[in-house]
Design a protein around this motif. Structure first.
Motif, short mmCIF file in Angstrom:
data_model
loop_
_atom_site.label_atom_id
_atom_site.label_comp_id
_atom_site.label_asym_id
_atom_site.label_seq_id
_atom_site.Cartn_x
_atom_site.Cartn_y
_atom_site.Cartn_z
N ASP A 242 0.80 -1.23 0.00
CA ASP A 242 0.00 0.00 0.00
C ASP A 242 0.83 1.28 0.00
O ASP A 242 0.29 2.37 0.08
N GLY A 271 -1.84 0.89 -5.35
CA GLY A 271 -2.35 1.97 -6.18
C GLY A 271 -2.51 1.57 -7.64
O GLY A 271 -3.35 2.12 -8.35
N GLY A 274 -5.95 -1.07 -9.05
CA GLY A 274 -7.19 -0.60 -9.65
C GLY A 274 -7.07 -0.30 -11.13
O GLY A 274 -8.07 -0.03 -11.79
N SER A 329 -5.87 7.98 2.15
CA SER A 329 -6.24 7.44 0.85
C SER A 329 -5.81 5.99 0.72
O SER A 329 -6.55 5.14 0.21
N SER A 330 -4.60 5.69 1.22
CA SER A 330 -4.09 4.32 1.18
C SER A 330 -4.95 3.39 2.03
O SER A 330 -5.28 2.28 1.62
N ARG A 333 -8.23 2.74 0.24
CA ARG A 333 -8.04 1.84 -0.89
C ARG A 333 -7.90 0.39 -0.41
O ARG A 333 -8.49 -0.53 -0.98
#
Length: 400
Positions: A242, A271, A274, A329-330, A333
């Protein structure tokens, strides 16, 4: 059916994983005659030894000419991973490009303004030798790291370049920390990273702690390496990191799973998942395999082992991102990916980093996966030290 490949007798292993073996320490030792578990457990000692040996080497000439135009870490396999670690520890704010080079073809741009760090556990890799030779001829600053009394040391001495001799214990992949520490300390001499003695001491202690947690005598319910191996048995592993640091750890895990357990592995940065790899969850090893699974099948009956192989996701989570927005954000996700995977019947395991410095956090998410790869190989009856296909390839290339 073709004839067996010469030299593979006794290392074929078993298709099925021996779950009972994992908590049988004497049986594990019997299946590990080369001592790969011991070699992996030496990581903390490697950090201390490499730090001491580097301190005995005069690296002052590296920093005398000031900031270089670029730093090139050259090597193959585990040696190259040391360059990846340096680039990650240096980070995006580093004022000098830090590059890893894995080819015998030397970049044409290397010149007197650059620094070349040639790394080879054996001191014989063609990649390290070619670049060290070119660096010396072109007037670049050179430092070399590898086995004592090797061809690489001879090259370094010829060009009056510092050489850090690191005793080789076992295969190169078991010497990650012995090779990485001198690379980091050379970069520190150049002012590119802030790795102090306390960071190294804490990293060594962390590796010792993980080795104790993952030791063969620690049962699987308290041993996260054994638990990880049990969860991955018979699967197609997908390892996502991550953060940049965790991505390096993911690629390292992929290296070890391939070599020690002979498992095909998909590794990537979370990242990037996706942007394509998350599509694996809907494929023949993901949701389609789940749809075809007979929930009433007896795994002990003939034919049950013929069910489709399944994906198993492992998320390596750093948790040490300095930017708060990036960290959040990590985390989001990782949580979303876990939810999507589990909704498709794909198991997700999480290994979370511990520690303060980036180096210590890296150690905490490399150690348990290293052990897990060995336990996975042993569970299939494989000797992690013996990789016949690799040996055969090297012999044939040497003859050619």
């Amino acid at each position: 059916m073709g004839a067996p490949v010469e030299g593979t007798a006794g290392v074929r292993g078993n298709r099925d994983f021996d779950h009972e073996l994992i908590d049988d320490a004497p049986a594990l030792a019997a299946r590990d005659p080369g001592g790969m578990l011991r070699a992996v457990a030496s990581a903390g000692a490697q950090v201390r030894e490499a730090a001491a040996l580097t301190a005995e080497t005069d690296l002052s000439q590296l920093g005398e000419e000031g900031r270089p135009r670029a730093v090139l870490v050259v090597g193959a396999g585990t040696a190259a991973r040391s360059g990846d670690i340096l680039a990650t520890i240096a980070g995006p704010k580093c004022l000098v490009p830090v590059l890893t080079h894995r080819s015998v073809e030397v970049p044409g741009w290397i010149g007197a303004a650059d620094v070349v760090i040639a790394v080879s556990a054996s001191g014989r890799s063609p990649e390290a030798l070619a670049s060290a030779e070119a660096a010396g001829r072109r007037g670049a600053r050179l430092v070399a790291i590898g086995a004592p009394d090797s061809p690489l040391q001879g090259l370094a001495e010829r060009f009056r370049a510092p050489y850090v001799g690191i005793p080789r214990r076992g295969p190169a992949r078991a010497n990650l920390w012995g090779l990485t520490v001198p690379v980091l300390l050379a970069a520190r001499t150049l002012g590119l990273v802030k790795v102090n003695e306390a960071d190294l001491a804490e990293t060594a202690t962390r590796l010792d702690l993980e080795a104790d947690r993952c030791r063969p005598t620690a049962e699987s319910f308290v041993n996260r390496a054994k638990t990880l191996a049990l969860n991955l048995a018979g699967s197609v592993p997908v390892i996502w990191g991550d953060s940049p640091l965790a991505h390096v750890a993911a690629r390292r895990f992929g290296d070890m799973l391939a070599a020690n357990a002979r498992y095909p592995v998909v590794t990537d940065a979370l990242g990037e998942a996706g942007r394509g790899n998350v599509g694996l969850l809907d494929g023949v090893f993901g949701a389609l395999a789940e749809a075809e699974r007979d929930i009433f099948a007896d795994p002990d009956e003939d034919g049950a082992t013929g069910s489709p192989q399944r994906l198993k996701i492992v998320l390596l989570c750093d948790g040490g991102l300095a930017d708060e927005d990036a960290a959040q954000s990590s985390d989001r996700r990782a949580a979303v990916v876990q939810e999507i995977a589990e909704r498709r019947g794909v198991d997700v395991g999480v290994v979370t980093a511990e520690g303060g410095s980036a180096l210590e956090r890296l150690a905490s998410i490399v150690s348990a996966p290293d052990f897990a790869s060995v336990y996975l190989g042993l569970g299939h009856g494989l000797d992690p030290m013996a990789v016949p296909a690799v040996t055969e390839l090297k012999e044939k290339l040497r003859k050619a």
